[in-house]
Design a protein around this motif. Structure first.
Motif, PDB file in Angstrom:
ATOM      1  N   GLY A 187     110.622 -42.164  61.968  1.00 24.98           N
ATOM      2  CA  GLY A 187     110.096 -41.160  61.048  1.00 24.98           C
ATOM      3  C   GLY A 187     108.905 -40.449  61.647  1.00 24.98           C
ATOM      4  N   ASN A 188     108.300 -39.589  60.850  1.00 22.56           N
ATOM      5  CA  ASN A 188     107.110 -38.867  61.296  1.00 22.56           C
ATOM      6  C   ASN A 188     105.971 -39.829  61.577  1.00 22.56           C
ATOM      7  OD1 ASN A 188     108.653 -37.246  59.111  1.00 22.56           O
ATOM      8  ND2 ASN A 188     107.624 -35.667  60.312  1.00 22.56           N
ATOM      9  N   ALA A 189     105.032 -39.375  62.377  1.00 18.49           N
ATOM     10  CA  ALA A 189     103.816 -40.152  62.598  1.00 18.49           C
ATOM     11  C   ALA A 189     102.956 -40.119  61.341  1.00 18.49           C
ATOM     12  CB  ALA A 189     103.045 -39.589  63.788  1.00 18.49           C
ATOM     13  N   GLY A 190     102.152 -41.159  61.138  1.00 25.31           N
ATOM     14  CA  GLY A 190     101.189 -41.179  60.037  1.00 25.31           C
ATOM     15  C   GLY A 190     101.823 -41.311  58.674  1.00 25.31           C
ATOM     16  N   PRO A 197     115.497 -29.838  63.406  1.00 26.34           N
ATOM     17  CA  PRO A 197     115.199 -28.564  62.737  1.00 26.34           C
ATOM     18  C   PRO A 197     114.443 -28.745  61.420  1.00 26.34           C
ATOM     19  CG  PRO A 197     117.446 -28.567  63.563  1.00 26.34           C
ATOM     20  CD  PRO A 197     116.946 -29.972  63.693  1.00 26.34           C
ATOM     21  N   PHE A 198     114.718 -29.824  60.701  1.00 28.28           N
ATOM     22  CA  PHE A 198     114.001 -30.093  59.451  1.00 28.28           C
ATOM     23  C   PHE A 198     112.548 -30.465  59.749  1.00 28.28           C
ATOM     24  CE2 PHE A 198     118.456 -30.690  58.604  1.00 28.28           C
ATOM     25  CZ  PHE A 198     118.637 -30.110  57.362  1.00 28.28           C
ATOM     26  N   LYS A 199     112.348 -31.284  60.742  1.00 27.00           N
ATOM     27  CA  LYS A 199     110.994 -31.645  61.165  1.00 27.00           C
ATOM     28  C   LYS A 199     110.206 -30.396  61.549  1.00 27.00           C
ATOM     29  CE  LYS A 199     108.616 -34.096  64.923  1.00 27.00           C
ATOM     30  NZ  LYS A 199     108.836 -34.823  66.206  1.00 27.00           N
ATOM     31  N   ALA A 200     110.847 -29.483  62.292  1.00 29.93           N
ATOM     32  CA  ALA A 200     110.176 -28.252  62.716  1.00 29.93           C
ATOM     33  C   ALA A 200     109.809 -27.375  61.528  1.00 29.93           C
ATOM     34  CB  ALA A 200     111.069 -27.481  63.682  1.00 29.93           C
ATOM     35  N   ALA A 201     110.557 -27.497  60.426  1.00 28.66           N
ATOM     36  CA  ALA A 201     110.273 -26.721  59.221  1.00 28.66           C
ATOM     37  C   ALA A 201     109.224 -27.381  58.340  1.00 28.66           C
ATOM     38  CB  ALA A 201     111.558 -26.511  58.423  1.00 28.66           C
ATOM     39  N   GLY A 202     108.695 -28.528  58.776  1.00 27.99           N
ATOM     40  CA  GLY A 202     107.664 -29.225  58.011  1.00 27.99           C
ATOM     41  C   GLY A 202     108.190 -30.212  56.999  1.00 27.99           C
ATOM     42  N   ILE A 203     109.453 -30.591  57.123  1.00 32.08           N
ATOM     43  CA  ILE A 203     110.068 -31.542  56.196  1.00 32.08           C
ATOM     44  C   ILE A 203     110.009 -32.943  56.805  1.00 32.08           C
ATOM     45  CG2 ILE A 203     112.245 -32.217  55.089  1.00 32.08           C
ATOM     46  CD1 ILE A 203     112.963 -29.205  55.058  1.00 32.08           C
ATOM     47  N   ALA A 204     109.548 -33.913  56.035  1.00 36.46           N
ATOM     48  CA  ALA A 204     109.494 -35.295  56.512  1.00 36.46           C
ATOM     49  C   ALA A 204     110.911 -35.794  56.787  1.00 36.46           C
ATOM     50  CB  ALA A 204     108.815 -36.183  55.481  1.00 36.46           C
ATOM     51  N   TYR A 205     111.049 -36.640  57.798  1.00 34.83           N
ATOM     52  CA  TYR A 205     112.378 -37.133  58.130  1.00 34.83           C
ATOM     53  C   TYR A 205     112.391 -38.647  58.258  1.00 34.83           C
ATOM     54  CZ  TYR A 205     111.183 -38.230  63.004  1.00 34.83           C
ATOM     55  OH  TYR A 205     110.641 -38.794  64.141  1.00 34.83           O
ATOM     56  N   GLY A 206     113.571 -39.206  58.070  1.00 29.91           N
ATOM     57  CA  GLY A 206     113.888 -40.578  58.433  1.00 29.91           C
ATOM     58  C   GLY A 206     115.164 -40.529  59.236  1.00 29.91           C
ATOM     59  N   ILE A 214     109.483 -42.375  54.800  1.00 31.95           N
ATOM     60  CA  ILE A 214     110.894 -42.771  54.748  1.00 31.95           C
ATOM     61  C   ILE A 214     111.130 -43.957  55.673  1.00 31.95           C
ATOM     62  CG2 ILE A 214     113.282 -42.047  55.111  1.00 31.95           C
ATOM     63  CD1 ILE A 214     112.426 -39.196  54.483  1.00 31.95           C
ATOM     64  N   ARG A 215     110.560 -43.891  56.864  1.00 31.96           N
ATOM     65  CA  ARG A 215     110.640 -45.043  57.784  1.00 31.96           C
ATOM     66  C   ARG A 215     110.014 -46.278  57.161  1.00 31.96           C
ATOM     67  NH1 ARG A 215     107.122 -43.363  61.542  1.00 31.96           N
ATOM     68  NH2 ARG A 215     105.537 -44.208  60.163  1.00 31.96           N
ATOM     69  N   ASP A 216     108.815 -46.117  56.588  1.00 36.47           N
ATOM     70  CA  ASP A 216     108.099 -47.255  56.029  1.00 36.47           C
ATOM     71  C   ASP A 216     108.867 -47.888  54.870  1.00 36.47           C
ATOM     72  OD1 ASP A 216     106.165 -46.647  57.876  1.00 36.47           O
ATOM     73  OD2 ASP A 216     104.832 -45.638  56.443  1.00 36.47           O
ATOM     74  N   GLN A 217     109.445 -47.056  54.008  1.00 31.56           N
ATOM     75  CA  GLN A 217     110.213 -47.595  52.892  1.00 31.56           C
ATOM     76  C   GLN A 217     111.484 -48.270  53.369  1.00 31.56           C
ATOM     77  OE1 GLN A 217     110.597 -44.918  49.494  1.00 31.56           O
ATOM     78  NE2 GLN A 217     108.616 -44.000  49.981  1.00 31.56           N
ATOM     79  N   SER A 251     107.345 -46.597  75.511  1.00 34.07           N
ATOM     80  CA  SER A 251     107.135 -45.383  76.308  1.00 34.07           C
ATOM     81  C   SER A 251     106.056 -44.533  75.665  1.00 34.07           C
ATOM     82  CB  SER A 251     108.425 -44.569  76.397  1.00 34.07           C
ATOM     83  OG  SER A 251     108.168 -43.282  76.957  1.00 34.07           O
ATOM     84  N   PRO A 252     105.061 -44.069  76.439  1.00 39.50           N
ATOM     85  CA  PRO A 252     104.012 -43.223  75.866  1.00 39.50           C
ATOM     86  C   PRO A 252     104.541 -41.882  75.363  1.00 39.50           C
ATOM     87  CG  PRO A 252     103.855 -43.278  78.263  1.00 39.50           C
ATOM     88  CD  PRO A 252     104.850 -44.328  77.873  1.00 39.50           C
ATOM     89  N   ASP A 253     105.725 -41.503  75.812  1.00 32.23           N
ATOM     90  CA  ASP A 253     106.304 -40.232  75.359  1.00 32.23           C
ATOM     91  C   ASP A 253     106.846 -40.313  73.940  1.00 32.23           C
ATOM     92  OD1 ASP A 253     105.798 -39.019  77.839  1.00 32.23           O
ATOM     93  OD2 ASP A 253     107.718 -39.718  78.659  1.00 32.23           O
ATOM     94  N   TYR A 254     107.089 -41.536  73.453  1.00 31.93           N
ATOM     95  CA  TYR A 254     107.657 -41.726  72.122  1.00 31.93           C
ATOM     96  C   TYR A 254     106.852 -42.791  71.396  1.00 31.93           C
ATOM     97  CZ  TYR A 254     111.347 -39.318  74.602  1.00 31.93           C
ATOM     98  OH  TYR A 254     112.044 -38.411  75.362  1.00 31.93           O
ATOM     99  N   PRO A 255     105.802 -42.384  70.689  1.00 30.39           N
ATOM    100  CA  PRO A 255     104.929 -43.349  70.000  1.00 30.39           C
ATOM    101  C   PRO A 255     105.717 -44.246  69.051  1.00 30.39           C
ATOM    102  CG  PRO A 255     103.945 -41.157  69.995  1.00 30.39           C
ATOM    103  CD  PRO A 255     105.341 -40.997  70.509  1.00 30.39           C
ATOM    104  N   ALA A 256     105.187 -45.415  68.808  1.00 31.12           N
ATOM    105  CA  ALA A 256     105.836 -46.386  67.936  1.00 31.12           C
ATOM    106  C   ALA A 256     106.213 -45.748  66.596  1.00 31.12           C
ATOM    107  CB  ALA A 256     104.916 -47.580  67.701  1.00 31.12           C
ATOM    108  N   GLY A 257     107.435 -46.009  66.174  1.00 35.02           N
ATOM    109  CA  GLY A 257     107.905 -45.518  64.884  1.00 35.02           C
ATOM    110  C   GLY A 257     108.527 -44.151  64.907  1.00 35.02           C
ATOM    111  N   THR A 258     108.426 -43.440  66.031  1.00 33.53           N
ATOM    112  CA  THR A 258     108.954 -42.079  66.112  1.00 33.53           C
ATOM    113  C   THR A 258     110.139 -42.037  67.070  1.00 33.53           C
ATOM    114  OG1 THR A 258     107.572 -41.337  67.977  1.00 33.53           O
ATOM    115  CG2 THR A 258     106.599 -41.238  65.767  1.00 33.53           C
ATOM    116  N   THR A 259     110.687 -40.852  67.278  1.00 33.13           N
ATOM    117  CA  THR A 259     111.765 -40.658  68.234  1.00 33.13           C
ATOM    118  C   THR A 259     111.722 -39.219  68.734  1.00 33.13           C
ATOM    119  OG1 THR A 259     114.142 -40.994  68.603  1.00 33.13           O
ATOM    120  CG2 THR A 259     113.503 -39.957  66.538  1.00 33.13           C
ATOM    121  N   GLY A 260     112.647 -38.870  69.617  1.00 38.28           N
ATOM    122  CA  GLY A 260     112.691 -37.517  70.164  1.00 38.28           C
ATOM    123  C   GLY A 260     113.411 -36.542  69.253  1.00 38.28           C
TER     124      GLY A 260
END
Length: 322
Positions: A199-202, A245-254, A207-210, A229-238
């Motif tokens: 999911g998103n950072a912070g 596209p949803f993430k880029a629009a400011g929508i939280a993702y899981g 959604i990830r946390d739940q 990998s430092p390129d992909y912080p814990a809990g996130t992905t590429g």
């Protein structure tokens, strides 16, 4: 453009089914009893897409057959269902299949899984598995009130550069974006060594946390990217799947996925210790997976179906699942 599936289009699809010879012209039905066995119906959908239809390369007759199958399944369940056609590249066409479930509020959650595949293999893992889990949860939740409206989307042409999810986000109004609580992406759920959620950072990673809270309570073996990998912080992905596209629009993702973040380049791309990558290879077929990993596919589909269904039943916009 959104449209109902017209009679003429259905006639075309019936013709395609006759020519291709890999699917029935009538709606496929399944015993009601398997709806209550987590993962069983998802397995049947996955098997049909992969073995009755086969590889589903964007723009081919088989992708159209998969579109028709998914449309008919949503209609069979009883959802208002539409087709969103789109074009990309130089004259290439595909479509998204969209089903709507009313909830208790005017806000919505989007659940997405792409139904196209590459030509290698039969696309069992990538991504008939994700479509199967989405269709199973849609059926289980049909008569259950969810806190938010749910929009189920089967994306076309993901393998051509996330074209279906890009097309969907591009047509969203700002009001629709603002009313979207989050997007849950299902991609490649069957083959990998471990089951993950990202999911998103912070705080936007609720959604990830739940998901992790649900997994802990139900003793399900789901984890998140450990951040090796430092390129992909814990809990996130590429940004390489339909959540991007949803993430880029400011929508939280899981994002639910099965892979292995502890091997290869530590980027989550290498799925298994024994056979490396399954997706995009000839090994992405059910016979290989059942032979090499007996029980894995069933366990993964059951786990992810349980997770998705509970998320949609109990989702809230805080970091603690109820």
């Amino acid at each position: 453009m959104l449209r109902k599936l017209s009679f003429s289009f259905m006639a075309i699809m019936i013709g395609l089914m006759t020519v291709v010879g890999s699917a029935s012209a009538s709606t496929v039905t399944y015993p009601k009893s398997i709806v209550h066995k987590d993962g069983a119906l998802a397995y049947e959908h996955m098997d049909y897409l992969a073995n009755e239809i086969g590889s589903r390369v964007a723009g081919t007759d088989n992708e159209k057959l998969a579109e028709q199958y998914i449309y008919e399944q949503f209609e069979r369940i009883g959802y208002e269902t539409e087709i969103q056609e789109f074009s990309y590249g130089e004259g290439s066409d595909s479509s998204n299949v969209i089903a709507y479930k009313p909830g208790k509020s005017s806000e919505q959650i989007i659940v997405g899984a792409h139904y196209d595949s590459v030509s290698a293999g039969k696309g069992v893992d990538d991504n008939a598995s994700g479509v199967g889990v989405m269709l199973e949860s849609a059926e289980v939740l049909k008569h259950i009130k969810t806190p938010y409206d749910v929009v189920f989307i089967a994306f076309g042409a993901e393998e051509e550069g996330l074209q279906g999810s890009k097309a969907y986000v591009e047509q969203m109004t700002q009001a629709e974006i603002d009313s979207t609580v989050g997007m849950i992406n299902l991609d490649s759920l069957a083959a990998g060594d471990h089951m993950y959620v990202y999911g998103n950072a912070g705080e936007d990673g609720f959604i990830r946390d739940q998901t992790l809270n649900i997994a802990e309570k139900k003793k399900l073996d789901v984890q998140t990217n450990p951040g090796l990998s430092p390129d992909y912080p814990a809990g996130t992905t590429g940004d390489w799947s339909d959540h991007a596209p949803f993430k880029a629009a400011g929508i939280a993702y899981g994002y639910l996925e099965a892979t292995n973040w502890e091997i290869g380049d530590l980027d989550g791309y290498h799925q298994t210790v024994e056979h490396g990558d399954i997706w995009h290879t000839e090994n992405d077929n059910l016979e290989f997976l059942e032979q090499e990993y007996p029980g894995r596919v069933q366990e993964h589909l059951s786990t992810f179906s349980t997770i998705l269904t509970d998320l949609l039943k109990f989702m809230n916009k805080t970091s603690t699942a109820k």
